[in-house]
Design an enzyme around this catalytic site. Structure first.
Site, PDB file in Angstrom:
ATOM      1  N   CYS A  40       0.472  -1.272   0.421  1.00 35.13           N
ATOM      2  CA  CYS A  40       0.046  -0.692  -0.328  1.00 35.13           C
ATOM      3  C   CYS A  40       0.842   0.974   0.010  1.00 35.13           C
ATOM      4  CB  CYS A  40      -1.198   0.004   1.245  1.00 35.13           C
ATOM      5  SG  CYS A  40      -1.206  -1.760   2.327  1.00 35.13           S
ATOM      6  N   ASN A 264       3.222  -0.701   5.511  1.00 31.07           N
ATOM      7  CA  ASN A 264       3.052  -1.327   3.730  1.00 31.07           C
ATOM      8  C   ASN A 264       4.457  -2.060   3.631  1.00 31.07           C
ATOM      9  OD1 ASN A 264       3.540  -0.788   0.948  1.00 31.07           O
ATOM     10  ND2 ASN A 264       4.474   1.132   1.139  1.00 31.07           N
ATOM     11  N   MET A 493      17.963 -28.659 -16.532  1.00 32.41           N
ATOM     12  CA  MET A 493      16.664 -28.787 -17.357  1.00 32.41           C
ATOM     13  C   MET A 493      15.509 -29.377 -16.550  1.00 32.41           C
ATOM     14  SD  MET A 493      17.279 -28.874 -20.368  1.00 32.41           S
ATOM     15  CE  MET A 493      15.872 -30.098 -21.652  1.00 32.41           C
ATOM     16  N   GLU A 894      15.467 -13.728 -20.942  1.00 34.55           N
ATOM     17  CA  GLU A 894      16.507 -12.721 -20.047  1.00 34.55           C
ATOM     18  C   GLU A 894      18.068 -12.575 -20.960  1.00 34.55           C
ATOM     19  OE1 GLU A 894      17.211 -12.121 -16.146  1.00 34.55           O
ATOM     20  OE2 GLU A 894      17.636 -10.257 -16.530  1.00 34.55           O
ATOM     21  N   LYS A 940      13.640 -22.441 -10.779  1.00 33.89           N
ATOM     22  CA  LYS A 940      14.553 -21.834  -9.449  1.00 33.89           C
ATOM     23  C   LYS A 940      13.298 -20.419  -9.435  1.00 33.89           C
ATOM     24  CE  LYS A 940      17.722 -19.882 -12.259  1.00 33.89           C
ATOM     25  NZ  LYS A 940      18.851 -19.311 -12.563  1.00 33.89           N
ATOM     26  N   CYS A1105      18.279 -31.849 -28.868  1.00 37.00           N
ATOM     27  CA  CYS A1105      18.619 -32.413 -27.554  1.00 37.00           C
ATOM     28  C   CYS A1105      18.413 -33.377 -26.619  1.00 37.00           C
ATOM     29  CB  CYS A1105      18.096 -31.314 -26.561  1.00 37.00           C
ATOM     30  SG  CYS A1105      17.758 -31.553 -24.686  1.00 37.00           S
ATOM     31  N   CYS A1111      23.316 -28.561 -18.995  1.00 34.23           N
ATOM     32  CA  CYS A1111      23.927 -26.882 -19.764  1.00 34.23           C
ATOM     33  C   CYS A1111      24.255 -25.779 -19.348  1.00 34.23           C
ATOM     34  CB  CYS A1111      22.266 -26.525 -19.767  1.00 34.23           C
ATOM     35  SG  CYS A1111      20.700 -27.878 -19.826  1.00 34.23           S
ATOM     36  N   CYS A1116      27.168 -28.727 -24.177  1.00 31.91           N
ATOM     37  CA  CYS A1116      26.373 -29.342 -25.002  1.00 31.91           C
ATOM     38  C   CYS A1116      26.870 -30.467 -25.952  1.00 31.91           C
ATOM     39  CB  CYS A1116      25.176 -29.000 -25.158  1.00 31.91           C
ATOM     40  SG  CYS A1116      23.722 -28.976 -25.785  1.00 31.91           S
TER      41      CYS A1116
END
Lengths: 1462, 398
Positions: A40, A264, A493, A894, A940, A1105, A1111, A1116
């Site tokens: 708030c 808050n 994975m 990302e 995660k 894969c 990974c 890989c």
């Protein structure tokens, strides 16, 4: 967060008046009000001189209005989540309207919410009369509080109680004010206990203060309560609160302020705090309240016990004292002493409190909520979540400041002054001899006599290991890396094994629990970079009464690390000091839990202060009771008996080995744990040559890894100390029966029921019997959880299914796809996912041609957020090309996207905005169809990430706008999202930059995600993605992959149901992902509420894969998840394969839809009535499962039909765009100024924008949040005044000049977050986290709060003044120059990643140039003073240089002088 | 996984073979054992996959990635313990298994697979050398008696597993020595028979009773359970004109000493492993030339066994139409063939013909059956697995 009535078990046996009323605590399907969150705006205005006036009240109401954007509205736009005001009793006014009032101070009053039913009201009033008299006071009468409900919302009106006011005259025998307050408190509590009606609530009852609040929007308060308009209604204090709640049924009584405070933030440890209060036998927390209400209850109790408000607040919300060497010893002693009997109420908080005389405010230990204040020349103090909430002329401002973590802001209206933090603390700590008491009474484990004895099993080790369920995998994958490196192991994975309750194999009880984590309503903490706030120190042993203080209160055993070595345990076992006495209780069967509980109780009665629950002594005849079950049962039993605080519980068990196990033991009440068998396993690894370490080092490493992991789990939930985490039960059970929960884990959600005690017993026996079988093998079991094995646990991705899907996609072979789908869908042999137990109900089929075509279905498919960085360039582009071809959407993940891809078929339609903000340029944002805010990721949730420097290739560095070879850290939280209103702000920011993109928010399934999603929907997200907790990942701690987050079936269903119930579903689309593979999966996802579907792991498998799960190793072998060019060459994926697969998937789905008689996906959404449970599929453990909550189907609109109102039509940027350069007024409600303008520029001019200073805007006033966000090249913003949080967020080449005549805080927290380029000159100081994760902005500022330059990766920052603590934490790049005039900088700097150096000649040139600019733009006297005597002054600068950055710069010989002339 | 980058650094290297000129002159094993150092290095190529297709491909589910890792880390003893847990005869499979694991190896997708078979052999031979392979009789006897009929890989596997469970096992064998097809079907140069004797001695010490030259036809008395594992005994015949001619042998007969190739022109019909064994044997006997023909077309990747290297012409897509003999001595002189691709017909000179066409599957009638007798002709490693599974079944029933 609020908890239902059941928190307290059976209701006390008092006479309870049964009353009608709206159903407040109803639980429907998966929705439960117990998981609501709120957050708030909070603030106060006070006359330091204590001058009462109506003006103060009006100002308070004004603040409320100006914070209204921090509150929220539900589906009904006129109903807010609640707002209110707390003031001094306006005696003159009350005397006017209630003439028989005696003099001020001799009566108490308060507003009451009463039932609408007349008879019931009568009953309440009678109860009042009776109880007031019984307490020896006099009831003067009731007054109808005049209201005007014409403006309030429909749902508020429907639930509005009758509002009256009560007046109580002080009884004769009451002398002091405190006594009278206690009486009033007693009256209130008695009435609260007697009358349990849902429409009855006492706002407060006090002789000093009165609160007016309700289910109102901020601006409605004033119009609703007519009292507030009366000129005679006067107060010197006005404390206000505007609520933003995620909940679906906001109620009148949960509006704030409460009796003393307004809050808050969010108390993360609430469950534990409530339990501990209960364990003390103190019944003050009113069931059904919010976290803030509970805090208010306890705060009230402490102050009424005679402690001052400041003292009480320091007990409940201590500063981060444990590692703070800069803090005065006396203050640390105070905290340490109180830690002996009060666990912190932990979580982000800005709290304002008042008793009608004094006013104060504090922040949580980490400073996670904003709070700014202004002191005026005429003696007014205005404090609020934002600055600019009152229009105060600059010349009127005497001082502008911010609340600081760990510090108190306090105003005494009687002595008419602001009391400094030091002074107030000194007053408190000097009242007692805390330091001396501690020295004399506290015992340190390290100081205890070493016994020298250490028990070792030795013989039959392998049988012991087998009996406790150790597998070869546990040794190799869990214990070895922990003992080797002191780190929790990392994997990748996701998780595709059966849930514990479905697995055919016996499971450890731990596997039935999932870790909860903070998302949106509260930030996870970074336990590494912000270690200063974390602590695992424990004070074990009996606790004393919290209402008094004595030397004996600190008779405790202090233990630095909660994981005990064998020898340390022996020290406690034989302790003979301070009246300590230890009793060991065996938890080896045959023995019942009840017997263990009785033994524990008897031991306490016998004077034991430590109980060791021990499972040593397992042999052929004796198996161990699961330690978690034992500790849960004992802890709960002792809490119920109010005995728990009399004893410390220590677990001596062979069972715990993973971090998750320890986290559970502490979370359910253990004080300390000794994992003796895990130590032996470490020893075994040493002996057999698997570890090249000596045993002591290996064991210490193992312990270090556990400690680190524990901190991580605490921090995921936003909890900083083990003391407040202990018993906080931050878990959800998946597959445990009510009976087990009730006895051992009461209060833990377990939504589908499941295994009972017999099953748990049987699992233990199966393991035990196998271990001690005659002629059994010594070899430990295979495991097969982390790596597939023929004789291991089942995996959905196994050699057969992987081959099938790869063949199908490569050869465009639908038959082979169907084989694949059969392998996944038919789980009759081994049910794995929750959905595996469903079947479709028989329905009237339709011809397949009537079903929505493949092409239109494929538009609903999206691929998961996998960054270029986590997967190889070719893999990333292959997926994008495929998705663009079928009309679906791929996701950048990302880490940005190469601008070269923006305009062609390699473009990702979804551009992700994650906590690291790497590559999130203005240009990136405007080139998206969808902007996705990643709050958490399935594998995660609650954790950050790290791309080590050696993986940051030139190309990655380029797309992320950072430097090659420099480590990139993504913090666990978005530093601009610590609560729900912050998320609403980020959504608003992004919508401004790119109004044509839809904004989505990615959440992870856990209990309460539905209510979080409701808040997100109210925050105007266009789409919400619910990710399952099983999803894949590039790298994540193994325990998080398995044990954090729940399957999407639960999260999606809860979200869908909550949104429908709340009438919000029509505003927002839902997507889900996490191990979705086949048409059946998609159909079930749609039935549970999803309109769109995401795929990630499947994409990789189709691209070649084979689940190496490497990974995280950059290794890989098929070139999918690697940046190694040699390996990336091996990539063999093709867009056609993915296109083939999606065609198959849509075809498969259409076949199902035809059988079900469904024509379109929209029709299918939410149709749980088409599903039923396939009872015969449930394996032996799962017979008790109850899926009815998942399959619950609420009434209401069940898919998205309308667009969100983003409120970007009439914003200041529209004017800026129209009018161009010039002068403008600005106020705090003008938010994200510059964002839309910058978006327009990048749309037209791309990456490079306009030439410098092409557009110049000058603002005067107080800028709202996100001033200058994503400011594009060519734009210059100049602000004469103050700015709030998030200044220069994501700045991309613009120039920002802020000056104010004030010396103090000029801009708020979290500025230049993820900024990429540009310049900033701030004359004045900034709040916490200045330049957090800055990639390249050059900035000058005249002082910063805590965590300055955190996670910075580039840019140059000059700080011409003081810094707060933890400067440069996680700073991997860029350079900061700190003007350290007083030589006090060094201890404030976190030097884990940086070095402090002298400035080189080049540096000096840089600083000089920046200062010249600074002076030129802001006329800063500090800059001038330095420049005037540059040669001397430059010597007082310290250069903060990241070690890795330096190495890279030296290697690459990069030109350091990259600062422009400005 | 000892070395994550091992597969990029180390090239595949299998066991070496003795020079052809040398090895064709004797019946000793054709290959040479690899050094431990080489094996350790080769093991580093294993990627310790999250989804090890090798473990899936191996019928007995050898813990391949685990022991590769251990070998790399020189923890030979542990590697041996793990190997022993799944495989009762690694010294046999390590020599003669067609290595389905290597065909499944993930590294084989875009590189040479790991030398799994050689690693297996290295572990077990290392263990024998170190004296780790010792009898481990069960701690306690159950008192139950089990008879196993047949001492091939399936029968032995069942016997070993049941013995480990504490049952008293008697193995009956019709021939004079234990081993079945391993002893009589595999030539010495692929598997020296002392290897088998070495193992059987250990099993005897563990308490298994072996009775040879007992041709059992029906369930023997005095046992709680009887397992039949007599193999597939009926060779597939080629019933074409001229079959009655002299000089045409079934492979199994040839390998057990019938017929002699010395100075003869030999044709082996059947392109499988047994055929290759016949090629090698014929060469050692001093055949003038050897031709091997196969009905199926040439596969894209031709497997060249050591026997082929020793001298043999291989022909693909060849259908044998008839055997041609002389009237004089009724023995075979050539075979009439047809190329199935071109349709061309021709003759190949032959005075010794070996039929290596596999065996016929017969329907088993007994309650507990194992190996080829149950499944039809298959691999040793499958027989070992089948024996184990039947043993489990029997154990449960006891």
């Amino acid at each position: 967060m609020a908890f239902g009535l059941n928190t307290f078990g059976p209701a006390p046996k008092t006479k309870v008046l049964k009353m009608l009323g709206y159903e407040k605590y109803k639980t429907e399907g998966l929705y439960s009000p117990a998981f609501e969150h709120d957050s708030c705006g909070v603030g106060f205005v006070v006359s330091i001189k204590g001058e009462k006036s109506h003006d103060i009240v009006e100002k308070g109401l004004q603040i409320l209005k100006r914070l209204s954007h921090r509150g929220a509205v539900g589906a009904d736009p006129q109903t807010g989540d609640g707002a209110g005001i707390l003031v001094q009793i306006p005696h003159d006014f009350y005397k006017k309207v209630f003439p028989k009032l005696p003099q001020f101070g001799s009566y108490g009053t308060g507003l009451l919410f009463l039932p609408p039913n007349k008879e019931e009201r009568k009953a309440v009033k009678e109860a009042f009369l009776k109880i007031v008299e019984k307490e020896g006071q006099v009831l003067l009468g009731f007054r109808k509080v005049p209201i005007n409900e014409s403006e309030i919302g429909e749902s508020a009106r429907k639930t509005r109680p009758v509002i009256e006011q009560v007046f109580i005259f002080k009884g004769k025998r009451v002398n002091t004010r405190l006594e009278f307050e206690r009486k009033l408190y007693a009256i209130r509590r008695k009435i609260e206990k007697e009358i349990k009606a849902e429409s009855f609530y006492i706002l407060n009852l006090s002789s000093r203060t009165v609160a007016y609040k309700g289910l109102l929007m901020a601006e409605q308060v004033e119009e609703f309560f007519l009292d507030l308009k009366d000129p005679d209604f006067k107060s010197a204090i006005a404390l206000i609160h505007s609520r933003y709640s995620t909940n679906t049924f906001p109620t009148w009584d949960l509006a704030q302020p409460f009796r003393f405070l307004a809050h808050n933030g969010e108390i993360n440890t609430l469950r534990g705090n409530i339990n501990w209060m209960r364990a003390r036998g103190i019944d003050v927390i009113v069931p059904g309240g919010s976290d803030s209400a509970a805090l208010d209850n306890v705060f009230e109790l402490l102050t009424l016990s005679g402690r001052s408000m400041a003292h009480s607040m320091m007990m409940l919300i201590p500063g981060a004292w444990e590692h703070d060497n800069l803090m005065r010893k006396e203050v640390r002693d105070f905290y340490k002493y109180h830690a002996c009997f009060m666990e912190p109420w932990d979580g982000p908080a800005a709290i304002a409190f008042t008793d009608g005389k004094d006013v104060g405010a504090v922040l949580d230990r980490n400073g996670l909520r904003p709070a700014r204040y202004i002191v005026t020349n005429d003696g007014l103090v205005v404090m609020a979540s934002e600055v600019g909430v009152l229009d105060i002329k600059p010349e009127q401002i005497k001082y502008s400041g911010r609340l600081e973590p760990g510090k108190m802001f306090y105003i005494d209206t009687e002595t008419n002054r602001i009391v400094e933090d030091d002074e107030i603390k000194e007053e408190i700590y000097s009242s007692r001899f805390y330091g001396q008491w501690l020295t004399e009474n506290m015992v340190d484990l390290d100081d205890l006599h070493k016994t020298g004895s250490s028990v070792r099993t030795g013989r039959d080790l392998s049988l012991q290991l087998k009996s406790f369920g150790y597998t070869r995998e546990d040794l190799k994958i869990i214990i070895k890396p922990m003992a080797e490196k002191g780190q929790e192991p990392v994997g990748s994975m996701g998780n595709d094994t059966p849930h514990a309750v479905l697995s055919q194999r016996p499971q450890l009880l731990y596997n039935y629990f999932k870790q909860l984590f903070a998302q949106v309503t509260n930030p996870p903490i970074d336990p590494i970079r912000e270690e200063v706030v974390m602590s695992l120190e424990s004070y074990v042993g009996p606790q004393r009464d919290i209402l008094s203080e004595s030397p004996e209160h600190c008779r405790k055993l202090r233990v630095h690390e909660p994981i005990l070595l064998n020898e340390e345990l022996e020290r406690i076992r034989s302790i003979q000091k301070n009246g300590f006495k230890t009793k060991t209780i065996s938890i080896v069967s045959p023995k019942s839990l009840d017997a263990i509980c009785s033994e524990a109780e008897a031991a306490i009665n016998d004077g034991s202060t430590f109980l060791i629950l021990s499972d040593r002594g397992v042999d052929k005849k004796h198996s161990a009771i699961p330690a978690l079950l034992a500790v849960g049962a004992v802890h709960q039993h002792l809490v119920r008996k109010a005995l728990r605080t009399k004893v410390g519980i220590i677990i001596e068990s062979g069972e715990p080995r993973e971090v998750h196990h320890f986290a559970l033991l502490f979370g359910y009440g253990a004080d300390l744990v000794n994992p003796y068998l895990a130590y032996e396993a470490v020893g075994l690894l040493v002996d057999e040559g698997s570890l090249f370490l000596d045993e002591t080092t290996a064991v210490n490493n193992y312990r270090k890894a556990v400690n680190k992991g524990l901190k991580k789990i605490l921090s995921k939930m936003g909890i900083s100390t083990l003391n407040s985490y202990r018993g906080a039960q931050i878990f959800e059970a998946l597959g445990l029966s009510d009976e087990v929960i009730k006895k051992c884990f009461e209060g833990t959600p377990s939504r589908i029921g499941g295994a009972g005690f017999e099953i748990i017993e049987k699992e233990t026996q199966l393991r035990h019997q196998a271990a001690f079988a005659e002629n059994g093998s010594d070899l430990l079991d295979t495991g097969g959880i982390y790596q597939w094995r023929k004789d291991g646990e089942f995996h959905l991705w196994n050699p057969e299914s992987i081959s099938a899907i790869q063949d199908a996609a490569r050869n465009n072979d639908y038959g082979r796809y169907k084989e694949f789908a059969g392998l996944i869908d038919d789980q009759s042999k081994q049910p794995t996912s929750l959905r595996s137990s469903f079947k479709f109900k028989a329905a009237k089929a339709i011809p397949i041609k009537e079903v929505e075509p493949v092409e239109s279905i494929m538009k609903r498919f999206a691929t998961g957020a996998m960054s270029f960085g986590s997967i190889s360039g070719p893999a990333h582009e292959t997926i994008a090309i495929a998705m663009n071809a079928i009309g679906g959407k791929s996701n950048t993940g990302e880490g940005g996207e190469d601008p070269a891809r923006f305009k062609d078929n390699r473009r990702s339609a979804i551009k992700q905005v994650a906590s690291g903000r790497f590559g999130v340029t203005t240009n990136y944002l405007v080139n998206a169809d969808e902007l996705q805010i990643k709050i958490a990721q399935g594998a995660k949730p609650g954790e950050g990430g790290q791309l080590p420097g050696h993986k940051v290739s030139a190309l990655i560095a380029k797309t992320r706008y950072t430097t090659k070879g420099v480590t990139l850290i993504s913090p666990p939280p978005h530093h601009d999202i610590y609560s729900i209103e912050d998320l609403a702000q980020l959504i608003f920011d992004l919508k401004n930059v790119n109004p044509s993109a839809r904004i989505s928010v990615k959440l992870v399934s856990e209990i309460g995600v539905g209510t979080v999603a409701a808040g997100v929907a109210k925050g105007h997200a266009d789409m919400i993605l619910i990710s399952g907790g099983e999803g894949g990942t590039g790298a994540s701690p193994i325990s998080s992959i398995r044990h954090a987050g729940l399957p999407w079936e639960l999260g999606l269903a809860e979200t869908h149901q909550t949104l429908v119930l709340n009438n919000l579903r029509s505003r927002v689309r839902l997507q889900t992902d996490g191990q979705i593979r086949t048409g059946r999966d998609v159909a079930i996802a749609a039935m549970l509420g999803a309109e769109e579907f995401g795929f990630a792991t499947t994409m990789l498998i189709i691209s070649g894969c084979v689940m190496l799960r490497h990974c995280h190793l950059n290794n890989c072998s098929v070139g999918v998840a690697t940046q190694d060019p040699v390996l990336a060459e091996r990539f063999r994926g093709k867009p056609e394969y993915i296109i083939n697969y999606f065609n198959f998937l849509a075809r498969d789905l259409r076949e199902t839809m035809a059988l079900l008689g469904i024509r379109t996906i929209d029709e299918l959404v939410g149709r749980t009535d088409l599903l039923e449970v396939d009872e015969k599929l449930l394996p032996w453990k799962a017979k008790g499962l109850d899926y009815s909550k998942i399959l619950y189907r609420p009434k209401g609109e069940s898919h998205c039909t309308q667009k969100q109102e983003h409120g970007i039509e009439k914003i200041l940027d529209r004017e800026l765009i129209k009018k161009g350069s010039g002068e403008y007024k600005i106020k705090n409600s003008d938010r994200s100024v510059g964002a839309m303008l910058s978006g327009e520029i990048c749309k037209k001019h791309g990456e490079k924008g306009l030439p410098e200073d092409s557009l110049r805007f000058k603002f005067t006033g107080c800028a709202g949040q996100s001033f200058g966000a994503w400011l594009a090249p060519g734009i210059t913003f100049e602000l004469d005044g103050l700015a709030n949080d998030y200044v220069g967020k994501g700045m991309f080449g613009g120039k920002l000049i802020i000056h104010s005549p004030l010396k103090n805080i000029v801009i708020g927290n979290t500025s230049f977050y993820g900024a990429i380029r540009g310049e900033a000159y701030i004359r004045g100081m900034a709040g916490e986290r200045f330049c957090v994760r800055n990639s390249g902005v050059n900035a000058v500022v005249e002082g910063v709060g805590d965590h300055g330059c955190e996670y910075m990766t580039g840019g140059r920052v000059v700080i011409l003044g003081p810094t707060g603590r933890n400067f440069a934490a996680g700073m991997s790049g860029g350079i900061a120059y700190v003007y350290d005039k007083l030589g006090e900088f060094e201890p404030k700097c976190n030097q884990a990643m940086v070095e402090l150096e002298e400035l080189s000649l080049g540096d000096q040139k840089t600083v000089k140039r920046l200062l010249e600019n600074h002076f030129k733009y802001t006329r800063s006297p500090i800059a001038k003073a330095v420049l005037d005597d540059f040669k001397a002054e430059i010597k007082r600068f310290v250069k903060v240089m990241p070690i890795e950055y330096k190495r890279v710069l030296t290697e690459e010989e990069i030109e350091l002088l990259e600062v422009g002339d400005g | 996984m000892g070395n994550p980058k091992g597969f990029l650094k180390v090239k595949r290297k299998t066991c070496g073979y003795r020079p052809v000129c040398e090895r064709v002159k004797d019946y000793n094993e054709v290959f040479t054992l690899r050094s431990d150092r080489d094996s350790e290095e080769q093991s580093s190529r294993c990627m310790d996959c999250g989804t090890p297709f090798c473990n899936f491909g191996c019928p007995i589910g050898n813990y391949i990635p685990e022991w590769n890792d251990l070998v790399y880390n020189r923890q030979w003893k542990k590697a041996f313990e793990l190997l022993e847990a799944t495989n009762i005869l690694p010294e046999v499979t390590g020599r003669v298994c067609p290595a389905l694991c290597e065909a499944a190896c993930v590294l084989g997708i875009n590189d040479d697979p790991v030398t799994i078979k050689d690693n297996e052999l290295a572990i077990i031979e290392h263990a024998f050398k170190k004296g780790w392979v010792v009898p481990r009789p069960p701690k306690k006897r159950t008192g139950k008696k089990v008879a196993v009929i047949g001492s091939g890989p399936a029968g032995l596997s069942a016997a070993v597993h049941l013995n480990r469970k504490g049952h008293l096992v008697t193995v009956f064998e019709k021939d004079d020595k234990i081993g079945g097809i391993m002893r009589y079907g595999i030539p010495e140069f692929k598997l020296e028979k002392h290897i088998l004797d070495r193992r059987i001695k250990i099993w005897e010490q563990e308490g298994i009773v072996f009775k040879t030259e007992k041709n059992i036809k029906k369930n023997p008395d005095g046992f709680d359970a009887v397992i039949w594992a007599c193999g597939a005994l009926t060779p597939r015949d080629l019933k074409i004109p001229g079959r009655e001619l002299e000089g045409i042998y079934f492979a199994m007969d040839f390998l057990t000493g019938n017929g002699n190739a010395k100075g003869k022109k030999v044709v082996v019909i059947g392109g499988g492993d047994t055929g290759a064994d016949c090629v090698g044997t014929a060469n050692r006997q001093g055949a003038r030339c050897v031709v091997q023909i196969e009905l199926l077309p040439c596969p894209p990747i031709v497997k060249t066994s050591s026997s082929h290297e020793e001298g043999c012409e291989r022909k693909w897509s060849i259908e044998t139409k008839r055997f041609v003999g002389t009237d004089r001595d009724l023995s075979v002189r050539s075979i009439r063939c047809k190329n199935r691709e071109t349709g061309e017909e021709f003759e190949i000179e032959a005075d010794l013909v070996i039929l290596a066409l596999g065996f016929l599957k017969e329907e088993p009638k007994e309650k507990f059956c194992a190996g080829d007798m149950k499944t039809g002709p298959s691999l040793i490693v499958r027989a070992i697995n089948d024996g184990f599974e039947v043993a489990r079944e029997v154990d449960r029933s006891l």
